[in-house]
Every structure is written in structure tokens, then in C-alpha cells.
Design an enzyme around this catalytic site. Structure first.
Site, mmCIF file in Angstrom:
data_model
loop_
_atom_site.group_PDB
_atom_site.id
_atom_site.type_symbol
_atom_site.label_atom_id
_atom_site.label_comp_id
_atom_site.label_asym_id
_atom_site.label_seq_id
_atom_site.Cartn_x
_atom_site.Cartn_y
_atom_site.Cartn_z
ATOM 1 N N ASP A 13 0.813 -1.224 0.000
ATOM 2 C CA ASP A 13 0.000 0.000 0.000
ATOM 3 C C ASP A 13 0.841 1.267 0.000
ATOM 4 O O ASP A 13 0.418 2.306 0.522
ATOM 5 C CB ASP A 13 -0.965 0.019 1.203
ATOM 6 C CG ASP A 13 -1.891 -1.173 1.209
ATOM 7 O OD1 ASP A 13 -2.182 -1.685 0.111
ATOM 8 O OD2 ASP A 13 -2.311 -1.599 2.297
ATOM 9 N N LYS A 16 1.747 2.107 -5.153
ATOM 10 C CA LYS A 16 2.248 1.546 -6.423
ATOM 11 C C LYS A 16 1.310 1.858 -7.583
ATOM 12 O O LYS A 16 1.741 2.236 -8.673
ATOM 13 C CB LYS A 16 2.433 0.012 -6.296
ATOM 14 C CG LYS A 16 3.446 -0.388 -5.240
ATOM 15 C CD LYS A 16 3.517 -1.889 -5.053
ATOM 16 C CE LYS A 16 2.312 -2.487 -4.378
ATOM 17 N NZ LYS A 16 2.122 -2.081 -2.973
ATOM 18 N N GLY A 40 -4.564 -4.230 -3.732
ATOM 19 C CA GLY A 40 -5.553 -3.202 -4.069
ATOM 20 C C GLY A 40 -4.747 -1.985 -4.467
ATOM 21 O O GLY A 40 -4.101 -1.373 -3.629
HETATM 22 P P1 GDP Z 1 -0.762 0.310 -3.550
HETATM 23 O O1 GDP Z 1 -1.349 -0.962 -3.071
HETATM 24 O O2 GDP Z 1 0.718 0.369 -3.320
HETATM 25 O O3 GDP Z 1 -1.135 0.653 -4.949
HETATM 26 O O4 GDP Z 1 -1.372 1.457 -2.608
HETATM 27 P P2 GDP Z 1 -2.919 1.590 -2.192
HETATM 28 O O5 GDP Z 1 -3.688 2.082 -3.346
HETATM 29 O O6 GDP Z 1 -3.402 0.364 -1.514
HETATM 30 O O7 GDP Z 1 -2.800 2.670 -1.042
HETATM 31 C C1 GDP Z 1 -2.277 3.930 -1.253
HETATM 32 C C2 GDP Z 1 -3.341 4.949 -0.858
HETATM 33 O O8 GDP Z 1 -2.754 6.223 -0.726
HETATM 34 C C3 GDP Z 1 -4.414 5.114 -1.907
HETATM 35 O O9 GDP Z 1 -5.623 5.459 -1.270
HETATM 36 C C4 GDP Z 1 -3.913 6.279 -2.745
HETATM 37 O O10 GDP Z 1 -4.947 6.979 -3.393
HETATM 38 C C5 GDP Z 1 -3.285 7.126 -1.693
HETATM 39 N N1 GDP Z 1 -2.135 7.916 -2.110
HETATM 40 C C6 GDP Z 1 -1.150 7.621 -2.992
HETATM 41 N N2 GDP Z 1 -0.220 8.587 -3.003
HETATM 42 C C7 GDP Z 1 -0.604 9.514 -2.113
HETATM 43 C C8 GDP Z 1 -0.040 10.745 -1.647
HETATM 44 O O11 GDP Z 1 1.032 11.162 -2.047
HETATM 45 N N3 GDP Z 1 -0.742 11.430 -0.697
HETATM 46 C C9 GDP Z 1 -1.927 10.991 -0.205
HETATM 47 N N4 GDP Z 1 -2.536 11.727 0.725
HETATM 48 N N5 GDP Z 1 -2.486 9.844 -0.617
HETATM 49 C C10 GDP Z 1 -1.826 9.108 -1.545
HETATM 50 P P1 IMO Z 2 -0.897 -4.182 -2.249
HETATM 51 O O1 IMO Z 2 -0.441 -4.730 -3.587
HETATM 52 C C1 IMO Z 2 -0.975 -4.544 2.073
HETATM 53 C C2 IMO Z 2 -1.109 -8.583 3.725
HETATM 54 C C3 IMO Z 2 -2.367 -9.011 4.434
HETATM 55 C C4 IMO Z 2 -1.789 -10.005 5.433
HETATM 56 C C5 IMO Z 2 -0.679 -10.672 4.640
HETATM 57 C C6 IMO Z 2 -1.089 -11.982 3.960
HETATM 58 O O2 IMO Z 2 -2.200 -3.471 -2.298
HETATM 59 O O3 IMO Z 2 0.199 -3.403 -1.612
HETATM 60 P P2 IMO Z 2 -2.650 -12.701 1.943
HETATM 61 O O4 IMO Z 2 -3.979 -12.191 1.512
HETATM 62 O O5 IMO Z 2 -1.578 -12.532 0.941
HETATM 63 O O6 IMO Z 2 -2.739 -14.084 2.493
HETATM 64 O O7 IMO Z 2 -2.260 -11.774 3.208
HETATM 65 O O8 IMO Z 2 -0.296 -9.748 3.637
HETATM 66 N N1 IMO Z 2 -1.307 -8.095 2.340
HETATM 67 C C7 IMO Z 2 -1.221 -6.814 1.986
HETATM 68 N N2 IMO Z 2 -1.028 -5.710 2.739
HETATM 69 N N3 IMO Z 2 -1.068 -4.445 0.731
HETATM 70 C C8 IMO Z 2 -1.237 -5.544 -0.038
HETATM 71 O O9 IMO Z 2 -1.193 -5.505 -1.377
HETATM 72 C C9 IMO Z 2 -1.363 -6.802 0.593
HETATM 73 N N4 IMO Z 2 -1.560 -8.061 0.150
HETATM 74 C C10 IMO Z 2 -1.512 -8.849 1.232
HETATM 75 O O10 IMO Z 2 -2.993 -7.928 5.060
HETATM 76 O O11 IMO Z 2 -1.189 -9.306 6.495
HETATM 77 MG MG MG Z 3 -2.885 -1.626 -1.802
#
Ligand code: GDP
Ligand code: IMO
Ligand code: MG
Length: 423
Positions: A13, A16, A40
Site C-alpha cells: 500500500d 504503487k 488493491g
Molecule cells: P498500492 O497498493 O501500493 O497501490 O497502494 P494503495 O492504493 O493500496 O494505497 C495507497 C493509498 O494512498 C491510496 O488510497 C492512494 O490513493 C493514496 N495515495 C497515494 N499517493 C498519495 C499521496 O502522495 N498522498 C496521499 N494523501 N495519498 C496518496
Molecule cells: P498491495 O499490492 C498490504 C497482507 C495481508 C496479510 C498478509 C497476507 O495493495 O500493496 P494474503 O492475503 O496474501 O494471504 O495476506 O499480507 N497483504 C497486503 N497488505 N497491501 C497488499 O497488497 C497486501 N496483500 C496482502 O494484510 O497481512
Molecule cells: Mg494496496
């Protein structure tokens, strides 16, 4: 042309999805190399927020091809939902989304097995997203799995039945209370497979080789983060794939000497969702502020993310394991307003000060040693160039670059595509 990588350096998270979307203008192909719908990835532009789980984050760009690589595990039901959500944007998905024949399928019973396994663990549960990731990779390495290419064979339903029967026996073994209606789940599954089959299945390693040879620019998109890597993460509180750079080689069939830039992405602080150790985790007002301002809720499960200060010990480890060549710092805007910022630069480990990640980082073994830095008050979200960044943030960046010995090329100041500062 070498293949560039983009991967998360923390516990997932990091942002990416946003950065892949931003970078796609420079690439012809975006290829996901591991993980599945546990991911996600959030993208925001034109006032709309999109969350992708399996589909690569280049999908909104007109000219980019998107490939789901062999290292990915695919749940047809979730995949169909993703496709449905994209329909209204008229993206011509069929001509720009290809799936590797060697990618493995998540069956409904894999999801049930995940639930049964977690329920049986009680307090020791991983905090899995319950998307069937672990059981699917277990079948892959156990050489029992079903692959996308199997769907082109006439006997795939037989294969499915045998595997599902075995899974049902395994679910019973766990002896936990899991209610399910398999017939109903299968109805959904078979319908979704019919939709999946409308897309092109390819031998993606060959496709990528030819693309590379003809000069196409390819970006490999990681999922999860380095500290969730099956080998190098905080085992057993990890996911079931190699989220680190080497995973891109096995997850796409790209040779190690064909890897170009390794773009490592991290938040200016740290978050984690699910169970497992987290040395810099905060249980105070500062942590609550990060969670509130950063809107730290999982994009896949909606669970609140645990928050804490930046852990430089863990970040250095991730930079080394991945061979990171450039860094991207996300969510700098979330830190605006703190008087003082802390960065964990070492651990007290069993009475000794260490600067590397030891085998155990549970709270009883490790306490963080912090350096303090002056915070900044300015709202960053409307800033668009590096020279506008406040001096204290510049100091924060300089400190990290010096410690990590890798340049920070992007500072992200908001979720939108446009809130991206290149340095
Ligand atoms: P990913 O899994 O690495 O793609 O990250 P996620 O989408 O799960 O989580 C990142 C969250 O931070 C999302 O809600 C993005 O919209 C938000 N986000 C990304 N970059 C920034 C930033 O620079 N500032 C803020 N406030 N939110 C961001
Ligand atoms: P993105 O790509 C954050 C975490 C789960 C749990 C552990 C194992 O959005 O960064 P699983 O479902 O793989 O059996 O879960 O890994 N986890 C993540 N945490 N971002 C993710 O993906 C994750 N995918 C799995 O919360 O702790
Ligand atoms: Mg994510």
C-alpha cells in the site's frame, strides 16, 4: 531494452498503483509479476478513484499494453468484477489486456481453505485478505495447481472437480465452522471463467522477449511489499509470493541481466495491515493523525491500517534486497503539521544497538532508536515542483538519500495523478 521494475519497499500500500499510472506515459507495456487480488492498487485522476486488484495499473492509458504475468494468481470471479467496473470507461480491454497461460487460478475452494486455515490459527492468524492466495500458491509449488492455459484444454472441468474435491476434504480436516454453498460459488466461478476466456491468453515470457527485442519499453509492476515477501519478509506474517525484485524474473520470465531500473516506492511513514511485527508502530495521537490524514484503510478489505514512523532499518534492508536504483517517496503531504518527525535509524536488539534487520523483529526483541527531525507546516497538496517544497521536507529527503545512498526521484503530495513532484 531492459525491463524496469516498480515495487513496494514496506508492507504494501505504498502507492504503487498511483505511480505506475503516472509512469505509464513512458512505457509500452505494464506487466504484473506476482500476487493476486490480495492487492488493491488505487489510481486517481479526473476526480475519479479506481481500485485495481489483478489488472495492471497501466490499463487507463490508451497506448499501453497490460500483461498479467505467470507469477500472478487469478480469481476469475474478482477479475470479472474488475472488468465490469471498467466497462463504462470504454477502454477496449480486449486489445490491451493479455494473460499468461502459466498464471495459476484461484478456485472458490482456495478461498474457503484460506478462511479455514486462518480460523484454525486463532490469535496467531496472519490477517490474510482471505482471497485464497496462500492455498493457491501452495497448490502451485505442490504441483497440483490449475493454470489459465488449462482452460484451453477439454478436460479442465475434470481437473477442477478433482482439485475441488481434495480441497473439501482438507477444509473438513481443519474442523472449523465454515459455512458455504459450493454449488452457488461454482456457478459464479464458471460464469466468470466464460468471461475470462474472452480475453487473449498468451505465452507471456515469449511475448515479452519479442517486445523487448523490438525495443518496447516494459515496466514490471509489483504487488504487496518487500516486508511481505515469502522469503525476506516478516515470516510467517507475509504473503505467499516473492514480492522482491527477483520475483519479477520468475514472475515474468525476464532474465536477471535484462533488468534495468529498480524503482522502489515507500511512504514517508510506515503502515501495515494485518498481523505481524511492526517496530515503529504508534498507538498514540501521532499514529491516529497519520491514519486520519492519510485515510489509511485497506483498498481491498477496508481494514484500518496500522501506522508508525518511518523505519529506515527496514527500508535499507529492502533497498539492498531489491537493488533499488531510484526511490519514490509517497504521502509526504500526510506529515504536514507535525512539530517533530521521527525516523528509526537503529534497533535495540537484545541489549545491543544494531542497524540491520535481525531474524526476529517482534516487540519483545526490538525497540526502535529514533533520530528526530524538524517537521513542516505547509500544505503540500498544491505544490508542483521540487523548489516549492519546504526546507524541513528538503532536509528529510536529504537525510534519507544520504542514509539510503539512492536518489529520491519522485515526491508524492496527494492521491491524484497530478500531485506528483519529479526531482
Ligand atoms: P498500492 O497498493 O501500493 O497501490 O497502494 P494503495 O492504493 O493500496 O494505497 C495507497 C493509498 O494512498 C491510496 O488510497 C492512494 O490513493 C493514496 N495515495 C497515494 N499517493 C498519495 C499521496 O502522495 N498522498 C496521499 N494523501 N495519498 C496518496
Ligand atoms: P498491495 O499490492 C498490504 C497482507 C495481508 C496479510 C498478509 C497476507 O495493495 O500493496 P494474503 O492475503 O496474501 O494471504 O495476506 O499480507 N497483504 C497486503 N497488505 N497491501 C497488499 O497488497 C497486501 N496483500 C496482502 O494484510 O497481512
Ligand atoms: Mg494496496
Amino acid at each position: 531494452m531492459a525491463v524496469d521494475l516498480l515495487l513496494g519497499l514496506q508492507w504494501g500500500d505504498e502507492g504503487k498503483g498511483k505511480i505506475v499510472d503516472v509512469l505509464t506515459t513512458d512505457y509500452d507495456i505494464i506487466a504484473r509479476f506476482q500476487g493476486g487480488p490480495n492487492a488493491g492498487h488505487t489510481l486517481e485522476f479526473d476526480g475519479i478513484k479506481h481500485v485495481l486488484h489483478t489488472i495492471p495499473s497501466g490499463i487507463f492509458h490508451k497506448n499501453a499494453l497490460n500483461i498479467v504475468g505467470n507469477g500472478v494468481v487469478i480469481d476469475p470471479v474478482i477479475f470479472k468484477k474488475e472488468l465490469d467496473a471498467l466497462k463504462k470507461f470504454n477502454l477496449d480491454i480486449k486489445s490491451k489486456l493479455f494473460i499468461s497461460r502459466k498464471a495459476h487460478l484461484i478456485l472458490p475452494t482456495h478461498r474457503l481453505l484460506d478462511a479455514a486455515s486462518e480460523a484454525s490459527k486463532g490469535k496467531a492468524k496472519i490477517g490474510s485478505t482471505l482471497k485464497g492466495i496462500g492455498p493457491t500458491y501452495m497448490d502451485k509449488t505442490g504441483r497440483n495447481g490449475m493454470r489459465i492455459g488449462d482452460l484451453e484444454m477439454s478436460d479442465w472441468k475434470e481437473k477442477y472437480r478433482n482439485l475441488a474435491n481434495k480441497h473439501e476434504a482438507m477444509i473438513a480436516y481443519y474442523n472449523v465452522d465454515i459455512q458455504y454453498d459450493l454449488a452457488e460459488l461454482e456457478k459464479d466461478f464458471f460464469e466468470s471463467i466464460a468471461e475470462l476466456k474472452q480475453l487473449s491468453f498468451i505465452d507471456s515470457e515469449e511475448y515479452l522477449y519479442q517486445a523487448q527485442k523490438s525495443g518496447k519499453k516494459i515496466l514490471a509492476e509489483g504487488a504487496q511489499g518487500s516486508l511481505l515477501d515469502i522469503d525476506f519478509g516478516t515470516y510467517p506474517f507475509v504473503t505467499s509470493s516473492n514480492t522482491t525484485a527477483a520475483g519479477a524474473c520468475t514472475g515474468l520470465g525476464v532474465a536477471p541481466n535484462q533488468i534495468g531500473d529498480v524503482k522502489g516506492i515507500f511512504k514517508a511513514y510506515t503502515t501495515r495491515v494485518g498481523s505481524g511485527p511492526f517496530p515503529t508502530e504508534l498507538f498514540d495521537e501521532d499514529g491516529e493523525t497519520m491514519a486520519r490524514v492519510g485515510n489509511e484503510f485497506g483498498a481491498t478489505t477496508g481494514r484500518p491500517r496500522r501506522c508508525g514512523w518511518l523505519d529506515l532499518v527496514a527500508l535499507k534492508y529492502a533497498v539492498i534486497i531489491n537493488g533499488v536504483t531510484e526511490l519514490m517517496m509517497m504521502k509526504a503531504d500526510v506529515l504536514s503539521g507535525f512539530d517533530t518527525l521521527k525516523i528509526c535509524t537503529a534497533y535495540n536488539y537484545k541489549g545491543e544497538k544494531i542497524e540491520h534487520l535481525p531474524f526476529n523483529i517482534e516487540a519483545e526483541n526490538v525497540t526502535p532508536v529514533y533520530s528526530e527531525m524538524k517537521g513542516w507546516k505547509e500544505d503540500l497538496t498544491k505544490m508542483s515542483s521540487a523548489d516549492q517544497l519546504p526546507a524541513s521536507l528538503q532536509d528529510y529527503i536529504d537525510f534519507l538519500e544520504k542514509e539510503l545512498e539512492v536518489p529520491i526521484k519522485i515526491v508524492s503530495v496527494g492521491p491524484d495523478r497530478t500531485q506528483t513532484i519529479h526531482r
